[in-house]
Write a protein that holds these residues in place. Sequence first.
Motif, mmCIF file in Angstrom:
data_model
loop_
_atom_site.group_PDB
_atom_site.id
_atom_site.type_symbol
_atom_site.label_atom_id
_atom_site.label_comp_id
_atom_site.label_asym_id
_atom_site.label_seq_id
_atom_site.Cartn_x
_atom_site.Cartn_y
_atom_site.Cartn_z
ATOM 1 N N SER A 168 0.849 -1.224 0.055
ATOM 2 C CA SER A 168 -0.070 0.271 -0.086
ATOM 3 C C SER A 168 0.798 1.186 -0.023
ATOM 4 C CB SER A 168 -0.922 -0.004 1.186
ATOM 5 O OG SER A 168 -1.893 -1.207 1.363
ATOM 6 N N TYR A 169 0.405 2.314 -0.647
ATOM 7 C CA TYR A 169 1.104 3.396 -0.844
ATOM 8 C C TYR A 169 0.184 4.652 -0.522
ATOM 9 C CZ TYR A 169 4.541 0.495 -2.890
ATOM 10 O OH TYR A 169 5.259 -0.629 -3.243
ATOM 11 N N GLY A 170 0.711 5.910 -0.484
ATOM 12 C CA GLY A 170 -0.043 7.159 -0.345
ATOM 13 C C GLY A 170 -0.813 7.152 0.874
ATOM 14 N N ALA A 171 -2.157 7.359 0.707
ATOM 15 C CA ALA A 171 -3.137 7.571 1.874
ATOM 16 C C ALA A 171 -3.185 6.232 2.466
ATOM 17 C CB ALA A 171 -4.590 8.278 1.411
ATOM 18 N N LEU A 172 -3.017 5.109 1.717
ATOM 19 C CA LEU A 172 -2.934 3.636 2.457
ATOM 20 C C LEU A 172 -1.775 3.188 2.825
ATOM 21 C CD1 LEU A 172 -5.396 2.351 -0.334
ATOM 22 C CD2 LEU A 172 -5.977 3.049 1.474
ATOM 23 N N ALA A 173 -0.862 4.043 2.799
ATOM 24 C CA ALA A 173 0.506 3.589 3.255
ATOM 25 C C ALA A 173 0.852 2.968 4.625
ATOM 26 C CB ALA A 173 1.749 4.664 3.406
ATOM 27 N N ARG A 224 -1.189 0.814 5.974
ATOM 28 C CA ARG A 224 -1.536 -0.769 5.856
ATOM 29 C C ARG A 224 -0.795 -1.609 5.846
ATOM 30 N NH1 ARG A 224 -6.433 -1.187 1.431
ATOM 31 N NH2 ARG A 224 -8.142 -0.093 2.894
#
Length: 192
Positions: free
Chosen positions: A130-135, A137
């Motif tokens: 996961s990356y960005g706003a989901l990093a 996770r």
Amino acid sequence: MSPMHQLPADFQLALASLRKVRSRSELKLAEVPAPARLAPFGVALGAEVMVDGDELATGRFILLHDPQGQELWGGTFRIVTYIRAQLEADIGNDSLLGNVAWAWLIEALEEQGANYTNAGGTATRILSESYGALAARPDAIDIELRASWTPEGTSISPHLQAWANIVGTFAGLPPVPDGVTLLPRRRSNRDR
């Protein structure tokens, strides 16, 4: 005439044998739409393994029937299955995981006395990052097993029982010997 009378006798026998299977309480089976283009007759079951509200594994069990038979199948019936489960990183990163998943299936079929031919399939490991706003996770590793085989005869219950057992194995549930029923997990004060 009722719909059951319109089904071929062999398919009716196969359906009756499926109804005899009893699975463990963590495995929830439900009939789902069967693919219509693969064979004149089919039935599909969806499965979820839920423990304490967490989904540990999912799958599909599809029984196809063509009274004329299909050369690729080598018979008039074909079972098509799918199982997916999320694994811990130390297990999911094992390069032999695909071999193990396939061995689990073959062993489950043999343990249930499910006679079959023309088995084939694929095992796939999926890494999700996961990356960005989901990093925030954590990384996740899933295993998928897609398999099919031709059952011998119209008694499909050993095949469904073997498949249900392998779904439990994918979910990390302990095996249950024949004749033993697991008691529901009791929540202790520590769990609350």
